[in-house]
Motif scaffolding. Structure first.
Motif, PDB file in Angstrom:
ATOM      1  N   LYS A  86       0.826  -1.205   0.000  1.00 61.73           N
ATOM      2  CA  LYS A  86       0.000   0.000   0.000  1.00 61.73           C
ATOM      3  C   LYS A  86       0.864   1.260   0.000  1.00 61.73           C
ATOM      4  N   SER A  87       1.860   1.298   0.871  1.00 59.76           N
ATOM      5  CA  SER A  87       2.639   2.525   1.035  1.00 59.76           C
ATOM      6  C   SER A  87       3.661   2.736  -0.082  1.00 59.76           C
ATOM      7  N   GLN A  88       4.228   1.652  -0.616  1.00 54.85           N
ATOM      8  CA  GLN A  88       5.284   1.784  -1.613  1.00 54.85           C
ATOM      9  C   GLN A  88       4.785   1.675  -3.051  1.00 54.85           C
ATOM     10  N   LEU A  89       3.733   0.874  -3.266  1.00 52.77           N
ATOM     11  CA  LEU A  89       3.264   0.655  -4.637  1.00 52.77           C
ATOM     12  C   LEU A  89       1.876   1.230  -4.890  1.00 52.77           C
ATOM     13  N   GLY A  90       1.257   1.809  -3.869  1.00 57.47           N
ATOM     14  CA  GLY A  90      -0.030   2.455  -4.071  1.00 57.47           C
ATOM     15  C   GLY A  90      -1.220   1.519  -4.140  1.00 57.47           C
ATOM     16  N   TYR A  91      -1.043   0.262  -3.715  1.00 55.20           N
ATOM     17  CA  TYR A  91      -2.170  -0.666  -3.705  1.00 55.20           C
ATOM     18  C   TYR A  91      -3.189  -0.220  -2.668  1.00 55.20           C
ATOM     19  N   ASP A  92      -4.468  -0.535  -2.917  1.00 55.91           N
ATOM     20  CA  ASP A  92      -5.425  -0.419  -1.829  1.00 55.91           C
ATOM     21  C   ASP A  92      -5.437  -1.750  -1.090  1.00 55.91           C
ATOM     22  N   ALA A  93      -6.180  -1.832   0.006  1.00 53.00           N
ATOM     23  CA  ALA A  93      -6.140  -3.035   0.841  1.00 53.00           C
ATOM     24  C   ALA A  93      -6.594  -4.268   0.069  1.00 53.00           C
ATOM     25  N   THR A  94      -7.670  -4.121  -0.718  1.00 55.70           N
ATOM     26  CA  THR A  94      -8.199  -5.270  -1.464  1.00 55.70           C
ATOM     27  C   THR A  94      -7.176  -5.801  -2.454  1.00 55.70           C
ATOM     28  N   LYS A  95      -6.551  -4.900  -3.193  1.00 52.90           N
ATOM     29  CA  LYS A  95      -5.561  -5.321  -4.174  1.00 52.90           C
ATOM     30  C   LYS A  95      -4.357  -5.970  -3.497  1.00 52.90           C
ATOM     31  N   ALA A  96      -3.978  -5.439  -2.357  1.00 58.42           N
ATOM     32  CA  ALA A  96      -2.823  -5.989  -1.641  1.00 58.42           C
ATOM     33  C   ALA A  96      -3.102  -7.410  -1.167  1.00 58.42           C
ATOM     34  N   TYR A  97      -4.274  -7.619  -0.573  1.00 51.27           N
ATOM     35  CA  TYR A  97      -4.611  -8.970  -0.096  1.00 51.27           C
ATOM     36  C   TYR A  97      -4.798  -9.934  -1.258  1.00 51.27           C
ATOM     37  N   ASN A  98      -5.379  -9.455  -2.365  1.00 45.57           N
ATOM     38  CA  ASN A  98      -5.517 -10.314  -3.538  1.00 45.57           C
ATOM     39  C   ASN A  98      -4.156 -10.729  -4.070  1.00 45.57           C
ATOM     40  N   ALA A  99      -3.214  -9.799  -4.058  1.00 41.86           N
ATOM     41  CA  ALA A  99      -1.866 -10.121  -4.518  1.00 41.86           C
ATOM     42  C   ALA A  99      -1.236 -11.200  -3.653  1.00 41.86           C
ATOM     43  N   ILE A 100      -1.460 -11.120  -2.354  1.00 42.95           N
ATOM     44  CA  ILE A 100      -0.852 -12.082  -1.440  1.00 42.95           C
ATOM     45  C   ILE A 100      -1.517 -13.453  -1.541  1.00 42.95           C
ATOM     46  N   TYR A 101      -2.843 -13.490  -1.635  1.00 46.38           N
ATOM     47  CA  TYR A 101      -3.542 -14.771  -1.600  1.00 46.38           C
ATOM     48  C   TYR A 101      -3.814 -15.366  -2.981  1.00 46.38           C
ATOM     49  N   SER A 102      -3.586 -14.610  -4.055  1.00 47.23           N
ATOM     50  CA  SER A 102      -3.832 -15.189  -5.378  1.00 47.23           C
ATOM     51  C   SER A 102      -2.874 -14.665  -6.434  1.00 47.23           C
ATOM     52  N   GLY A 103      -1.820 -13.994  -6.014  1.00 45.70           N
ATOM     53  CA  GLY A 103      -0.909 -13.380  -6.971  1.00 45.70           C
ATOM     54  C   GLY A 103       0.295 -14.214  -7.340  1.00 45.70           C
ATOM     55  N   GLY A 104       0.424 -15.414  -6.734  1.00 42.25           N
ATOM     56  CA  GLY A 104       1.577 -16.246  -7.056  1.00 42.25           C
ATOM     57  C   GLY A 104       2.901 -15.627  -6.645  1.00 42.25           C
ATOM     58  N   LEU A 105       2.887 -14.851  -5.550  1.00 42.94           N
ATOM     59  CA  LEU A 105       4.108 -14.184  -5.098  1.00 42.94           C
ATOM     60  C   LEU A 105       5.067 -15.166  -4.440  1.00 42.94           C
ATOM     61  N   LYS A 106       6.311 -14.793  -4.422  1.00 42.95           N
ATOM     62  CA  LYS A 106       7.314 -15.495  -3.628  1.00 42.95           C
ATOM     63  C   LYS A 106       7.807 -14.502  -2.583  1.00 42.95           C
ATOM     64  N   ILE A 107       7.514 -14.808  -1.322  1.00 40.81           N
ATOM     65  CA  ILE A 107       7.884 -13.914  -0.228  1.00 40.81           C
ATOM     66  C   ILE A 107       9.057 -14.545   0.523  1.00 40.81           C
ATOM     67  N   TYR A 108      10.196 -13.898   0.447  1.00 45.78           N
ATOM     68  CA  TYR A 108      11.390 -14.406   1.116  1.00 45.78           C
ATOM     69  C   TYR A 108      11.480 -13.745   2.489  1.00 45.78           C
ATOM     70  N   SER A 109      11.136 -14.507   3.496  1.00 46.81           N
ATOM     71  CA  SER A 109      11.050 -13.948   4.846  1.00 46.81           C
ATOM     72  C   SER A 109      12.412 -13.962   5.522  1.00 46.81           C
ATOM     73  N   THR A 110      12.464 -13.296   6.660  1.00 44.02           N
ATOM     74  CA  THR A 110      13.693 -13.246   7.460  1.00 44.02           C
ATOM     75  C   THR A 110      13.692 -14.310   8.554  1.00 44.02           C
ATOM     76  N   GLN A 111      12.652 -15.116   8.601  1.00 38.53           N
ATOM     77  CA  GLN A 111      12.547 -16.099   9.679  1.00 38.53           C
ATOM     78  C   GLN A 111      13.685 -17.112   9.616  1.00 38.53           C
ATOM     79  N   ASP A 112      14.322 -17.313  10.755  1.00 41.09           N
ATOM     80  CA  ASP A 112      15.309 -18.377  10.896  1.00 41.09           C
ATOM     81  C   ASP A 112      14.573 -19.566  11.508  1.00 41.09           C
ATOM     82  N   SER A 113      14.380 -20.617  10.726  1.00 40.76           N
ATOM     83  CA  SER A 113      13.544 -21.736  11.172  1.00 40.76           C
ATOM     84  C   SER A 113      14.116 -22.417  12.406  1.00 40.76           C
ATOM     85  N   GLN A 114      15.439 -22.473  12.518  1.00 39.22           N
ATOM     86  CA  GLN A 114      16.052 -23.066  13.712  1.00 39.22           C
ATOM     87  C   GLN A 114      15.700 -22.254  14.953  1.00 39.22           C
ATOM     88  N   ILE A 115      15.863 -20.947  14.858  1.00 36.41           N
ATOM     89  CA  ILE A 115      15.584 -20.081  16.009  1.00 36.41           C
ATOM     90  C   ILE A 115      14.092 -20.090  16.332  1.00 36.41           C
TER      91      ILE A 115
END
Length: 846
Positions: free
Chosen positions: A317-346
C-alpha cells in the motif's frame, strides 16, 4: 376393379363430376397453404435460431491469449535459507504455475488420451466427439456427456467461469460460447500454449488447481518428477474431482487410471512394458502415506506468518499504491514469492521453550474471551462480550474476574450468561468462546546487525485462526523498567554529557511535574548512586531525577528515533481528554498506551548494533509470478546514538546480568550478554530485553487481562534458555562486545562520580569506593571527589584535632557530605560528617 370399357367410362364420369373437382381444388389449396405455412415456420425458426445464436455471440466476451491465462496462483513463503515454510491461497488461486517444458510428456499425453485424443488435429471443436456425445445424450436423455475439447475446457474454466446451467437452453448457450471462443483461441494461440494453460488451470480435487499443486499435494514432489503411474492418477481426477479423488476414493481413481493407461497404449504414447510396470505400481499406498503426514498448508498461519502478511500488505500500500483489497488479492492469489527473514532453527527453539508448561508459574489459569450475537425481541441485533459476562458474574456473585482456574469453569459461566439472555426471548445468532491459557507470553528475536526479525512468538497454546491476537506485534503493554535505559540513560549519556559515573542521591523524591512520590521496588534509600548503579539495580528515583535533567522532550525525541510508534505527544481522545507521554514518568515506562514487544526489542537492537537503528523487517524481498521484484527490504538505517553511548549502556547492562536484577538471565553457555529487566506497577507485566553479540530478544510474560501475579523470574529464565539454545545450536563463537576507540577509562569515586582521591575515597567506612569506569573521550571528570571528606580527630576530646594534639591521639576518619536540606534518611546517613566535626576543635590540648 375390372378394366372394362364400361367401368373405365364410369370412373371417368365420377372423376370429372363437379363434386370431385370441388374436393380436388380444396385439397390442392390446403396442400399449398400447409406447404407455405411450413416454409414460413422453418424460415422463422431458422431466423429465430440465428438470432438466438447472434444474441449469444454478442454477449460472448472477447478472447486473447492473455485472457485465458489463469489469474490466481499460490503465494509461497520461504525462510531465510530459502526453504518453503508456507503457501497462501484462496478458493480459486490454489495453483503454482509451471511452464510446459517442465511438465512430463507422459502427463501431457495422459490428459490428451483421456480428455481429448484428437487435440493436435482439431481446430478447437471435435466434430466426431460432438456427434458421439449427441448420440449418447439422446440415448441417456442427458446433455452432460462431454464432447468438450481441452480448448473448450480451458475456455470454460478461465473465461466463462461459473455460469448457471440449470436448463437446456442455458447449457446450449454455454456450449455455443465455448465452441465459438475455442475456434477463436485456436486461431491466435498454439497447441502448446493452450495445453500449458489448461494443465495449470484444471481442478484436480479439493480446490487443488493445476498439475504442479496437485503433484505436491498427492505425491509431495514437483510435477517434473512424476512417474507414468502418477501421471495417470492425476489425469484420472479431472472428470469428477470429488468422485475420482485418489485420497478419498482410491478405488474409483484406480479404475479410471487403468483406462488412462489403456488409452495411452492404444495411441502408442507408451510401450507395453511401460504399461505393465505402471499398472503394477502400488501408487495409492504412497498417496495414502503422504496424505497421513501433517501438512502446514491446512494449519492456521503462525504468528510470524501473520505479522509478515500484514507487513507486506502495508508495504504494498505505502510503496506501490495498492489499496487493501488489491494488496490482499496479490498475497492470496498473486503467485508471489515472499522471502522472509525467519530463521527456522531459532523459531523452533522459541516455540518449544515458550510452549513448555514447566517454564511457567504453577497453577496455570485461563481467561475468557466471549462474543454472543443475538436478535432481541424487537428484532434488533445485539452483541455481548466478556465484559457483559463479567457484569453478570458480579451481579449474581459468581466472581469478579474473567480469570478462571480451568476452561471448564469459564465455559460454565458463559453458558449461564447465554441462558440468561435466551430467557429474555432473544434469538441466538452466533456465539464465540475462547479460553486462552494464562499467563501468556510474547517473544521477539532480531538480528541486530540487519534489523531482520528471526523469530516471533505471539502467544502460547493452540493457535486456531489466522490473524488472531499477536502479542508480539499488535498488543501494547507497559514496558516497566526496561524503558529506563532507552528513555532516560541513553539520552543522558548521548545528549546531556552525563557518564556512567554521574551520581544522584537516591533519597525521597516527588515528580516535579505531578508531585507524585517516586518509589523504588526495594525498601529504603541507597544514597549517592551512579547511573551504572541505577541501571544495574533498576533504581527508580535515580532514573526520575536523571529524566528531570535530560528533560522529557529530549527523551521523547530519542524514543521516536528508536522507532516507537505508540508513544504520544498530545493525544486528544473522543471524550475530550488529552494525554501525553512527554512527562517525567517516561523515565519509568509510564506510557499512555504502552509499547509492542517488536518495537521494544528493535530499540535494544539499536544499542546492540553500536547505535545504528534498522527498521525491523520480516522479509528481504517479494517477487511476483514473473520474477519481478515488487518489494525489497533496503535495510534502512540511521545512527540514533554514538558508538560510545551504545558501548557504555551495553557494559552497564552486562552488570545487570552478572550482578544486578537480571542474574536469572545469565547464560550457561558462557556467551557474552547484556540486558535489562522490567516489572510494572502491581506486577502485571514482566519483561526481559537483552542481547548477545549476535541476537537481540525480548520476553514478555503476563495475563491478557491485567492480573497481579509472581513470575518467579521465569520470564528471565525463558530468555536465558532461548539464547543459550540458539548459541549452542548455531555453534556461535564466544566473543565480547566491541569497544570503540572513543572509549577511555579513569579511576573515580562512586559516591561523587569525580576523580578519586587516594587515601580518602578508598577509606570509606564501608569499603573502597574507587572504581575504574569507562568514559567517552572528553567526558572524564576533571574535578576531584567532593563528597568524601577526611578529618583528623583527637581521640581524647572526640573533636577536630588541633596542632597541639599529640600524634598518639590523632586519627583520620573519612565521612561523606550531602547538600544542605537533603531529604530523608538513606544508606549514607550513618556516614555523614557529624556536625561536631565541622567546627568543634579539640580543647583538651593547648
Amino acid at each position: 376393379m375390372k378394366y372394362t370399357k364400361n367401368n373405365i367410362e364410369k370412373k371417368r364420369t365420377e372423376l370429372s363430376s363437379a363434386k370431385v373437382r370441388r374436393h380436388a381444388k380444396i385439397s390442392l389449396f390446403l396442400f399449398k397453404y400447409i406447404l407455405i405455412i411450413s416454409i414460413v415456420l422453418i424460415v422463422t425458426v431458422l431466423g429465430l435460431g440465428a438470432g438466438f445464436v447472434r444474441g449469444i455471440l454478442k454477449t460472448t466476451p472477447q478472447i486473447s491469449k492473455e485472457s485465458v491465462h489463469s489469474k490466481g496462483y499460490i503465494t509461497t513463503i520461504y525462510d531465510n535459507k530459502g526453504t518453503k515454510i508456507k503457501t497462501l491461497s484462496n478458493h480459486d488461486s490454489n495453483r503454482i504455475y509451471i511452464p510446459l517444458s517442465k511438465i512430463p510428456q507422459n502427463l501431457q499425453n495422459a490428459f490428451i488420451s483421456i480428455e481429448d485424443e484428437r487435440f493436435y488435429t482439431h481446430n478447437g471443436i471435435d466434430l466426431y466427439g460432438i456427434i458421439r456425445a449427441t448420440f449418447l445424450g439422446i440415448k441417456t436423455q442427458s446433455l452432460s456427456q462431454g464432447g468438450s475439447t481441452l480448448t473448450q475446457q480451458l475456455i470454460k474454466n478461465n473465461i466463462l467461469g461459473i455460469q448457471p446451467e440449470k436448463t437446456t437452453i442455458e447449457r446450449i448457450e454455454r456450449k455455443i460460447k465455448e465452441q465459438s471462443l475455442a475456434l477463436e483461441l485456436e486461431k491466435i494461440a498454439s497447441k502448446q500454449y493452450i495445453l500449458e494453460e489448461y494443465l495449470n488451470a484444471i481442478n484436480l480435487g479439493e480446490g487443488t488447481l493445476g498439475v504442479q499443486t496437485a503433484s505436491q499435494k498427492y505425491f509431495n514432489k514437483n510435477v517434473s518428477d512424476l512417474t507414468l503411474s502418477e501421471c495417470a492418477v492425476l489425469a484420472s481426477i479431472t472428470k469428477n474431482p470429488t468422485r475420482y479423488n485418489p485420497i478419498t476414493h482410491p478405488e474409483n481413481n484406480a479404475s479410471r487410471r487403468l483406462l488412462v493407461l489403456k488409452k495411452m497404449l492404444e495411441h502408442h504414447y507408451i510401450t507395453k512394458e511401460e504399461y505393465r510396470k505402471a499398472v503394477s505400481d502400488d501408487v495409492y499406498q504412497r498417496i495414502k502415506k503422504n496424505a497421513s503426514n501433517p501438512s502446514n498448508e491446512n494449519k492456521p498461519n503462525t504468528y510470524f506468518e501473520d505479522a509478515l502478511i500484514l507487513q507486506v500488505v502495508n508495504d504494498l500500500k505505502s510503496q506501490l499504491g495498492y489499496d487493501a483489497t488489491k494488496a490482499y488479492n496479490a498475497i492470496y492469489s498473486g503467485g508471489l514469492k515472499i522471502y522472509s527473514t525467519q530463521d527456522s532453527q531459532i523459531q523452533k527453539i522459541a516455540n518449544e521453550i515458550s510452549n513448555n508448561p514447566e517454564n511457567y508459574p504453577a497453577g496455570t489459569k485461563v481467561s475468557l474471551t466471549y462474543t454472543l450475537s443475538v436478535k432481541d425481541i424487537n428484532g434488533t441485533d445485539v452483541t455481548y462480550t466478556e465484559n457483559n459476562v463479567l457484569n453478570y458474574m458480579k451481579k449474581h456473585n459468581l466472581g469478579n474476574s474473567l480469570i478462571f482456574s480451568s476452561s471448564k469453569k469459564a465455559k460454565a459461566v458463559s453458558k449461564k450468561f447465554r441462558k440468561s439472555i435466551q430467557r429474555t426471548g432473544a434469538t441466538i445468532l452466533n456465539e464465540f468462546i475462547s479460553t486462552p491459557i494464562q499467563p501468556q507470553i510474547s517473544i521477539t528475536i532480531i538480528n541486530q546487525s540487519t534489523g531482520e526479525v528471526e523469530a516471533l512468538v505471539g502467544g502460547r497454546g493452540a493457535k486456531t485462526s489466522n490473524l488472531s491476537l499477536n502479542r508480539a506485534t499488535r498488543t501494547t503493554r507497559q514496558p516497566g523498567s526496561t524503558f529506563k535505559v532507552l528513555s532516560t540513560f541513553l539520552p543522558a549519556l548521548d545528549y546531556s554529557k552525563m557518564t556512567l559515573a554521574t551520581v544522584y542521591d537516591d533519597a525521597p523524591y516527588h515528580y516535579l511535574d505531578s508531585n507524585r512520590p517516586v518509589n523504588n521496588y526495594y525498601s529504603g534509600y541507597r544514597g549517592f548512586s551512579t547511573i551504572r548503579d541505577a541501571i544495574t539495580d533498576s533504581m527508580n528515583i535515580v532514573a526520575a531525577k536523571t529524566m528531570a535533567d535530560v528533560t522529557p522532550n529530549i527523551s521523547y525525541k530519542y524514543l521516536k528515533d528508536l522507532g516507537f510508534s505508540t508513544i504520544v505527544a498530545n493525544k486528544i481522545t473522543s471524550n475530550g481528554k488529552t494525554y501525553t507521554d512527554i512527562n517525567q514518568s517516561l523515565s519509568l515506562g509510564g506510557l499512555t498506551y504502552g509499547v509492542t514487544n517488536l518495537e521494544l526489542t528493535n530499540a535494544f537492537a539499536a544499542i546492540a548494533n553500536g547505535g545504528t537503528y534498522h527498521e525491523p523487517s520480516l522479509y528481504t524481498k517479494v517477487v511476483d509470478q514473473n520474477g519481478n521484484i515488487l518489494l525489497q527490504s533496503d535495510s534502512k538505517s540511521q545512527r540514533v546514538m554514538k558508538r560510545s553511548t551504545a558501548f557504555l549502556l551495553t557494559d552497564a547492562m552486562e552488570d545487570v546480568i552478572t550482578k544486578g536484577t537480571g542474574t536469572s538471565a545469565s547464560l550457561a553457555s558462557g556467551m557474552t550478554a547484556a540486558g535489562k529487566s522490567g516489572t510494572t506497577t502491581n506486577n502485571y507485566d514482566y519483561w526481559f530485553s537483552g542481547y548477545t553479540p549476535y541476537h537481540t530478544a525480548s520476553v514478555w510474560m503476563g495475563y491478557d487481562r491485567n492480573t497481579d501475579f509472581d513470575s518467579n523470574d521465569l520470564h528471565k529464565k525463558i530468555w536465558s534458555k532461548i539464547m543459550d539454545k540458539i548459541s549452542t545450536t548455531k555453534n556461535e563463537k564466544k566473543i565480547s562486545f566491541k569497544k570503540p576507540s572513543s572509549i577511555v577509562t579513569a579511576n573515580v569515586c562512586k559516591k561523587s562520580g569525580k576523580l578519586a582521591i587516594d587515601g580518602v575515597c578508598d577509606h570509606d567506612p564501608r569499603g573502597n569506593m574507587i572504581v575504574t569506569e569507562y568514559f567517552e573521550k572528553g567526558t572524564v571528570p576533571t574535578q576531584t571527589c567532593d563528597t568524601h571528606v577526611a578529618v583528623e580527630i583527637c581521640k581524647k576530646s572526640d573533636s577536630l584535632a588541633n596542632k597541639h594534639c599529640p600524634e598518639k591521639y590523632r586519627k583520620q576518619k573519612v565521612y561523606i557530605v550531602r547538600q544542605k536540606n537533603s531529604p530523608g534518611i538513606t544508606a549514607d546517613t550513618p556516614y555523614l560528617l557529624p556536625e561536631k566535626y565541622r567546627n568543634q576543635v579539640c580543647k583538651a590540648h593547648k
